[in-house]
Design a protein around this motif. Structure first.
Motif, PDB file in Angstrom:
ATOM      1  N   ARG A  39      43.382  58.281  44.293  1.00  0.00           N
ATOM      2  CA  ARG A  39      42.475  57.334  44.981  1.00  0.00           C
ATOM      3  C   ARG A  39      41.024  57.630  44.638  1.00  0.00           C
ATOM      4  N   ILE A  42      40.419  56.366  41.240  1.00  0.00           N
ATOM      5  CA  ILE A  42      40.341  54.890  41.255  1.00  0.00           C
ATOM      6  C   ILE A  42      38.941  54.474  41.696  1.00  0.00           C
ATOM      7  N   ARG A  43      38.438  55.154  42.752  1.00  0.00           N
ATOM      8  CA  ARG A  43      37.101  54.811  43.252  1.00  0.00           C
ATOM      9  C   ARG A  43      36.038  55.150  42.208  1.00  0.00           C
ATOM     10  N   ALA A  46      35.999  52.641  39.476  1.00  0.00           N
ATOM     11  CA  ALA A  46      35.422  51.368  39.941  1.00  0.00           C
ATOM     12  C   ALA A  46      33.902  51.480  39.887  1.00  0.00           C
ATOM     13  N   ARG A  47      33.381  52.681  40.198  1.00  0.00           N
ATOM     14  CA  ARG A  47      31.919  52.857  40.211  1.00  0.00           C
ATOM     15  C   ARG A  47      31.344  52.918  38.804  1.00  0.00           C
ATOM     16  N   HIS A  89      37.371  49.849  33.208  1.00  0.00           N
ATOM     17  CA  HIS A  89      38.208  49.113  34.149  1.00  0.00           C
ATOM     18  C   HIS A  89      39.686  49.156  33.753  1.00  0.00           C
ATOM     19  N   HIS A  92      40.724  52.192  35.439  1.00  0.00           N
ATOM     20  CA  HIS A  92      40.897  51.825  36.864  1.00  0.00           C
ATOM     21  C   HIS A  92      42.296  51.217  37.035  1.00  0.00           C
ATOM     22  N   ILE A  96      45.536  52.602  39.114  1.00  0.00           N
ATOM     23  CA  ILE A  96      46.114  51.793  40.200  1.00  0.00           C
ATOM     24  C   ILE A  96      47.628  51.675  39.986  1.00  0.00           C
ATOM     25  N   ARG A 111      47.694  45.984  52.284  1.00  0.00           N
ATOM     26  CA  ARG A 111      47.455  45.163  51.082  1.00  0.00           C
ATOM     27  C   ARG A 111      48.575  44.148  50.942  1.00  0.00           C
ATOM     28  N   GLY A 119      41.231  40.441  42.634  1.00  0.00           N
ATOM     29  CA  GLY A 119      41.208  41.518  41.636  1.00  0.00           C
ATOM     30  C   GLY A 119      42.058  41.172  40.424  1.00  0.00           C
ATOM     31  N   TYR A 123      41.030  40.726  36.519  1.00  0.00           N
ATOM     32  CA  TYR A 123      41.632  41.370  35.341  1.00  0.00           C
ATOM     33  C   TYR A 123      41.991  40.355  34.263  1.00  0.00           C
ATOM     34  N   LEU A 157      33.741  38.043  37.655  1.00  0.00           N
ATOM     35  CA  LEU A 157      33.782  39.501  37.854  1.00  0.00           C
ATOM     36  C   LEU A 157      32.715  39.940  38.857  1.00  0.00           C
ATOM     37  N   PHE A 165      33.005  45.051  47.589  1.00  0.00           N
ATOM     38  CA  PHE A 165      32.046  45.841  48.363  1.00  0.00           C
ATOM     39  C   PHE A 165      31.856  45.244  49.759  1.00  0.00           C
ATOM     40  N   ARG A 168      34.281  46.306  52.212  1.00  0.00           N
ATOM     41  CA  ARG A 168      34.195  47.723  52.604  1.00  0.00           C
ATOM     42  C   ARG A 168      32.931  48.044  53.398  1.00  0.00           C
ATOM     43  N   TRP A 174      28.198  54.253  51.062  1.00  0.00           N
ATOM     44  CA  TRP A 174      27.381  53.604  50.040  1.00  0.00           C
ATOM     45  C   TRP A 174      27.696  52.107  49.905  1.00  0.00           C
ATOM     46  N   TYR A 175      28.718  51.619  50.655  1.00  0.00           N
ATOM     47  CA  TYR A 175      29.174  50.243  50.446  1.00  0.00           C
ATOM     48  C   TYR A 175      28.121  49.164  50.751  1.00  0.00           C
TER      49      TYR A 175
END
Ligand code: HEM
Length: 206
Positions: A39, A42-43, A46-47, A89, A92, A96, A111, A119, A123, A157, A165, A168, A174-175
């Motif tokens: 996780r 993954i984060r 994403a960043r 990505h 990412h 996932i 989810r 998402g 993709y 995108l 964001f 979240r 930081w979101y």
């Protein structure tokens, strides 16, 4: 003293892709084997994707609004920044996939297929943008269609980042800042577009 030359073109892509892989390996190694490490990675990807996406998304607007060597360089390297975003990505996506395979109950908690739709559409566009950033498919598509696809794809995108964001924001951290950054980038791009059209219609009138 000579300034250090930053890589450009494919060397820039290779450097950014390498950094993404190193970052992912470090994040995974910093956690015991399990869902937490995946996780976090993954984060993290994403960043890194977000940072690279912002550079590619804003390159042309920055040249229009704040012309200078830095913004012009960004525009010259836009294709490679975009490809580096696609690479990050992809990592990412791979993470996932592993997370969903190894921890399906955690992956699907909260989810649904519907909530994964934005998402997944993101993709799909990422794939189309990546494939059409090479010469042969680019020529096959033709200038106008290529421009329409790339402009639409980048906005889609941007929308997916914005939504990710936004959803979240209640988590704090930081979101809210990340959402504000993405939102401001979209506003900046629209401003640059508006300035461009005004300049063009002014020139046509005079
Ligand atoms: C273009 C498509 C996508 C974009 C732009 C995107 C973007 C993001 C962003 C911004 C984050 C939060 C990063 C952070 O914590 O700072 C994130 C995390 C995550 N994304 Fe993606 N994502 C995309 C596609 C997907 C898809 C299709 C899935 C799964 C079906 C997915 C699953 C996840 C998961 C599991 C996390 C980590 C959640 C957590 O631990 O908090 N993403 N993504």
């Amino acid at each position: 003293m000579r300034a250090i030359a930053l890589p450009s073109g494919w060397k820039l892509f290779a450097a950014l892709a390498g950094l993404t892989l190193i970052m992912t390996a470090v994040v995974l190694a910093a956690h015991p084997l399990g869902s937490d490490g995946l996780r976090s990675a993954i984060r993290a990807t994403a960043r890194s994707s977000f940072a690279l996406f912002l550079l590619a998304f804003l390159a042309s607007s920055l040249v229009a609004l704040v012309p200078g060597p830095a913004s012009r360089r960004m525009l010259r390297e836009r294709r490679f920044l975009g490809l580096a975003f696609a690479f990050s990505h992809t990592v990412h996506g791979v993470l996932i996939y592993r997370y969903a395979q190894q921890f399906p109950e955690l992956f699907w908690a909260g989810r649904t297929v519907t909530s994964s739709l934005p998402g997944s559409i993101g993709y799909l566009f990422l794939l189309m943008l990546t494939l059409t950033s090479f010469k042969a498919p680019m020529r096959l598509l033709g200038g106008r269609a290529w421009k329409a696809l790339h402009s639409t794809g980048m906005w889609v995108l941007a929308g997916v980042f914005c939504l990710s964001f936004y959803n979240r924001i209640p988590m704090g951290g930081w979101y809210p800042l990340a959402f504000a950054l993405m939102f401001a980038a979209m506003a900046l791009k629209l401003t640059a577009k508006l300035a461009h059209y005004q300049r063009r219609s002014g020139a046509a009138l005079s």
